[in-house]
Design a protein around this motif. Structure first.
Motif, short mmCIF file in Angstrom:
data_model
loop_
_atom_site.label_atom_id
_atom_site.label_comp_id
_atom_site.label_asym_id
_atom_site.label_seq_id
_atom_site.Cartn_x
_atom_site.Cartn_y
_atom_site.Cartn_z
N ALA A 159 0.83 -1.21 0.00
CA ALA A 159 0.00 0.00 0.00
C ALA A 159 0.87 1.26 0.00
O ALA A 159 0.57 2.24 -0.70
N HIS A 160 1.94 1.22 0.80
CA HIS A 160 2.83 2.38 0.83
C HIS A 160 3.47 2.62 -0.53
O HIS A 160 3.53 3.75 -1.02
N GLU A 161 3.93 1.54 -1.17
CA GLU A 161 4.56 1.68 -2.47
C GLU A 161 3.57 2.15 -3.53
O GLU A 161 3.93 2.88 -4.46
N LEU A 162 2.32 1.73 -3.40
CA LEU A 162 1.30 2.18 -4.35
C LEU A 162 0.93 3.64 -4.12
O LEU A 162 0.66 4.39 -5.07
N ARG A 163 0.91 4.06 -2.86
CA ARG A 163 0.54 5.44 -2.56
C ARG A 163 1.58 6.43 -3.10
O ARG A 163 1.22 7.54 -3.51
N CYS A 164 2.84 6.03 -3.07
CA CYS A 164 3.89 6.96 -3.50
C CYS A 164 3.68 7.43 -4.94
O CYS A 164 3.69 8.64 -5.20
N PRO A 165 3.49 6.54 -5.92
CA PRO A 165 3.24 7.04 -7.29
C PRO A 165 1.83 7.62 -7.43
O PRO A 165 1.60 8.48 -8.29
N LEU A 166 0.86 7.16 -6.63
CA LEU A 166 -0.49 7.69 -6.74
C LEU A 166 -0.56 9.15 -6.33
O LEU A 166 -1.35 9.92 -6.89
N ALA A 167 0.25 9.53 -5.35
CA ALA A 167 0.20 10.90 -4.85
C ALA A 167 0.46 11.93 -5.95
O ALA A 167 -0.36 12.84 -6.17
N ALA B 253 -11.56 13.76 -20.32
CA ALA B 253 -10.52 12.73 -20.22
C ALA B 253 -9.88 12.73 -18.84
O ALA B 253 -9.61 11.67 -18.25
N LEU B 254 -9.65 13.92 -18.30
CA LEU B 254 -9.05 14.02 -16.96
C LEU B 254 -10.01 13.47 -15.91
O LEU B 254 -9.57 12.83 -14.93
N ALA B 255 -11.30 13.70 -16.10
CA ALA B 255 -12.28 13.19 -15.13
C ALA B 255 -12.27 11.66 -15.13
O ALA B 255 -12.38 11.03 -14.08
N LEU B 256 -12.15 11.07 -16.32
CA LEU B 256 -12.08 9.61 -16.40
C LEU B 256 -10.85 9.08 -15.66
O LEU B 256 -10.93 8.14 -14.86
N ALA B 257 -9.70 9.70 -15.91
CA ALA B 257 -8.47 9.29 -15.23
C ALA B 257 -8.60 9.49 -13.71
O ALA B 257 -8.17 8.65 -12.92
N HIS B 258 -9.22 10.61 -13.32
CA HIS B 258 -9.38 10.91 -11.91
C HIS B 258 -10.24 9.84 -11.22
O HIS B 258 -9.93 9.39 -10.10
N ARG B 259 -11.31 9.40 -11.89
CA ARG B 259 -12.18 8.39 -11.29
C ARG B 259 -11.43 7.07 -11.09
O ARG B 259 -11.58 6.41 -10.05
N GLN B 260 -10.61 6.70 -12.06
CA GLN B 260 -9.87 5.45 -11.92
C GLN B 260 -8.81 5.53 -10.82
O GLN B 260 -8.58 4.56 -10.09
N VAL B 261 -8.18 6.69 -10.69
CA VAL B 261 -7.21 6.87 -9.61
C VAL B 261 -7.91 6.78 -8.25
O VAL B 261 -7.39 6.18 -7.30
N GLN B 262 -9.11 7.38 -8.16
CA GLN B 262 -9.85 7.30 -6.90
C GLN B 262 -10.21 5.86 -6.57
O GLN B 262 -10.20 5.44 -5.40
N LEU C 285 -9.16 1.09 -3.13
CA LEU C 285 -8.71 -0.28 -2.92
C LEU C 285 -7.51 -0.34 -1.97
O LEU C 285 -7.44 -1.20 -1.09
N VAL C 286 -6.58 0.58 -2.14
CA VAL C 286 -5.41 0.62 -1.27
C VAL C 286 -5.83 0.93 0.16
O VAL C 286 -5.35 0.31 1.13
N SER C 287 -6.74 1.89 0.32
CA SER C 287 -7.21 2.23 1.66
C SER C 287 -7.94 1.06 2.30
O SER C 287 -7.79 0.81 3.50
N ALA D 46 6.18 13.92 -6.64
CA ALA D 46 5.19 14.20 -5.60
C ALA D 46 5.27 15.65 -5.15
O ALA D 46 4.26 16.32 -5.00
N THR D 47 6.49 16.14 -4.90
CA THR D 47 6.62 17.51 -4.43
C THR D 47 6.23 18.52 -5.52
O THR D 47 5.59 19.54 -5.24
N GLU D 48 6.59 18.22 -6.76
CA GLU D 48 6.26 19.15 -7.84
C GLU D 48 4.76 19.26 -8.04
O GLU D 48 4.20 20.36 -8.14
N ALA D 49 4.06 18.12 -8.08
CA ALA D 49 2.62 18.14 -8.32
C ALA D 49 1.88 18.81 -7.17
O ALA D 49 1.00 19.65 -7.38
N LEU D 50 2.24 18.44 -5.92
CA LEU D 50 1.54 19.02 -4.78
C LEU D 50 1.84 20.51 -4.64
O LEU D 50 0.95 21.32 -4.30
N SER D 51 3.06 20.92 -4.91
CA SER D 51 3.39 22.34 -4.81
C SER D 51 2.65 23.17 -5.86
O SER D 51 2.21 24.29 -5.59
N MET D 52 2.48 22.60 -7.06
CA MET D 52 1.72 23.30 -8.09
C MET D 52 0.27 23.49 -7.65
O MET D 52 -0.32 24.56 -7.81
#
Length: 593
Positions: free
Chosen positions: A226-234, A256-265, A270-272, A481-487
């Motif tokens: 779960a930890h390893e999956l969360r790292c790229p998911l973040a 398209a982004l909404a579709l990708a967002h739903r799959q990521v959620q 599942l990880v949670s 992770a830092t770049e995406a969250l900082s943006m």
């Protein structure tokens, strides 16, 4: 030509005139001493509670006393691979006590003669005919040997020896030894049964320990996965949110982004679920109670599943009390409970189906009772979905329990949601039930929680209102992770500084005073707790709120005092806003010495 066998020693003994068993009945018989026998039997009964060796020694002592012999003992059969069968003197009393443990060949022993003939035997001057007895001192006048019976074959022999010509054995001694031999058989059977039971118990304990270790290994693997999956998911999740903000004027890109967002959620859920299942198994899924509004809980839960229901063209109807209802609960966990149940209803209701969401609670303004009293809220979710077979209803709250049909669906999940729901409902001292008339006839999940309290108490439910810009230090060894969250934080108006290691973060705070520091717990070199401890002592960070970002531990599970709070990676914007809204009391200045 006859080969050497047990018969040969019998024949030699008979020809030598040493086998005088017939004299037992011709000799004058001593009078029975039943009082002494009764006392001896009581002592033997008590010996049953001791070890097998102590029990057999008590038998030898008893035979010595009741037969008034010079020596007595118990010989048990032994057979070592590649060696002829032998007898071991397992318990010895009297003058021969020093020979305990003595081993003699079966084919060359008085016990072997008795076992061959299958009856008690009296042997005169046995040292002259059995070389194995040559070590015994003084001389032996006669020996009475009685076989000890066993389930399949005799276990050995019980014997008494006279070293004095004035002491002779008779039929009364034979009767006593025969009775004691039967007792020895029972004692050995009990000892064998006890040893077998202990061996089985040891095997069961070893199997249980192995199972527990396997469970622990599995839980550790799940937590690591779960930890390893969360790292790229973040960074993926955060980058999608950034892209949605940047593509606000392009409907095709947003779709398209909404579709990708739903799959990521879906992956995040599942990880949670995997992490929550592991915590449920070990009782580590905690709740933090506070005052909140049930309306906020419902709003957040419906928002989480609403898009899926709209895509499936389902009719989701929610009915709430017309008045605000204050509850004392863990708002995040209560939202998780409702989301899990609603998600199941959406997932397993066909396109165009109906889902009814009903909340029933008393009006807090008219409740009678003190401020600590609690009343029930009843939350019901009813759908027109695929239903549950009657034989599966008792197992629906078990971990990984699923209908065979559900396991074939692409969105069938892992069978963890309802087990987590039950655990969290019980953590709120409530009950949850599920009902269905069968496959294809829908399902109704009903939860009753004693959490309603009087109005007037402030609540701490997270809101979606904007907050003043903050100065944020973001520390994570993952560049993406830092770049995406900082943006994302920058688009919300915050001033952000990024660091990928502890030393870089310490250099930044020399010229930048953060209001909040978001620090990844697991970093190579200097880990998160170590960095947080150093920041705590830094003069620039006396009022900085230290927030841990972790992918493998729930916020409520951590008890150390290094961080002010914990967020699970990737952090939701609502969680970040809640953290930024909380006022952090100033810490005492660092010691200048």
């Amino acid at each position: 030509m006859q080969e050497p066998s047990e018969i040969s020693i019998v024949e030699r003994t008979q020809r030598a005139g040493a086998l005088i068993t017939s004299e037992l009945d011709s000799r004058s018989r001593r009078a029975p001493d039943y009082a002494a026998e009764s006392a001896a039997l009581h002592a033997l009964a008590k010996a049953f509670t001791t070890s097998p060796s102590a029990m057999l020694q008590t038998l030898a002592d008893t035979a010595l006393a009741l037969c008034r012999a010079s020596s007595a003992g118990i010989s048990l059969r032994e057979h070592q691979p590649g060696q002829p069968e032998s007898f071991r003197w397992i318990a010895v009393s009297g003058r021969c006590a020093q020979f305990v443990g003595h081993v003699i060949p079966t084919d060359e022993s008085p016990a072997g003669v008795a076992l061959s003939l299958g009856a008690p035997q009296l042997i005169a001057f046995p040292k002259q005919h059995f070389p194995c007895l040559s070590v015994v001192e003084p001389g032996i006048f006669e020996e009475l040997v009685v076989p000890v019976p066993g389930a399949a074959a005799p276990r050995g022999a019980l014997w008494v020896i006279s070293h004095d010509a004035g002491v002779q054995f008779d039929s009364e001694h034979r009767r006593i030894l025969t009775s004691l031999a039967d007792f020895a058989c029972a004692a050995l059977s009990v000892a064998d049964a006890k040893a077998s039971a202990e061996a089985r118990a040891d095997e069961a304990e070893a199997a249980r320990s192995s199972l527990l270790q396997a469970e622990a290994d599995k839980d550790n693997f799940i937590a690591t996965l779960a930890h390893e999956l969360r790292c790229p998911l973040a960074p993926i999740d955060t980058a999608l949110e950034v892209a949605q903000k940047l593509a606000a004027e392009n409907p095709a890109v947003l779709s398209a982004l909404a579709l990708a967002h739903r799959q990521v959620q879906q992956i995040k859920r599942l990880v949670s679920d995997l992490l929550d299942a592991s915590r449920v198994r070990h009782g580590k899924l905690c709740v933090n109670l506070d005052y909140c509004l049930i309306g906020d809980i419902v709003k957040d839960a419906i928002a989480a599943v609403g898009e899926d229901a709209r895509r499936r063209r389902q009719h989701l109807r929610a009915t709430l009390p017309p008045y605000p209802v204050t509850v004392y609960a863990d708002s995040a966990r209560l939202t998780q409970i409702v989301c899990n149940v609603l998600s199941n209803a959406v997932k397993y209701t066909p396109r165009g189906g109906e889902i009814s969401f009903l909340v029933e609670a008393p009006d807090p303004d008219v409740l009678v009772g003190d401020e600590l009293s609690r009343w029930d809220v009843v939350i019901s979710v009813t759908d027109t979905g695929i239903g549950i077979a009657q034989d599966l209803l008792p197992q629906v709250f078990e971990l990984y329990a699923q209908s065979p049909y559900l396991g074939t669906r692409a969105d069938g999940g892992l069978g963890l949601g309802l087990s987590v729901v039950k655990y969290l409902v019980q953590a709120h001292h409530g009950i949850v039930t599920i009902a269905s008339d069968g496959e294809g006839k829908g399902t109704c999940v009903k939860m009753r929680l004693p959490i309603v309290c009087k109005s007037g108490n402030g609540h701490s439910a997270p809101t979606t209102h904007g907050i003043p810009p903050a100065r944020i230090l973001l520390v994570d060894d993952s560049c993406d992770a830092t770049e995406a969250l900082s943006m994302l934080l920058a688009l919300d108006g915050h001033e952000v500084r990024r660091a990928q290691c502890g030393s870089e973060a310490l250099a930044i705070v020399e010229s930048f005073t953060p209001d909040v520091a978001l620090i990844d717990v697991h970093m190579p070199g200097m880990d998160g707790p170590t960095l947080a401890g150093l920041l705590k002592q830094h003069p620039q960070c006396t009022m900085t709120r230290l927030v841990a970002l972790t992918g493998d531990t729930a916020p409520t599970e951590r008890q150390d005092a290094v961080f002010d709070c914990y967020l699970v990676k990737p952090p939701a914007l609502e969680d970040l806003k809640h953290v930024l809204q909380v006022e952090q009391p100033p810490r005492p200045p660092a010691d200048s010495t």
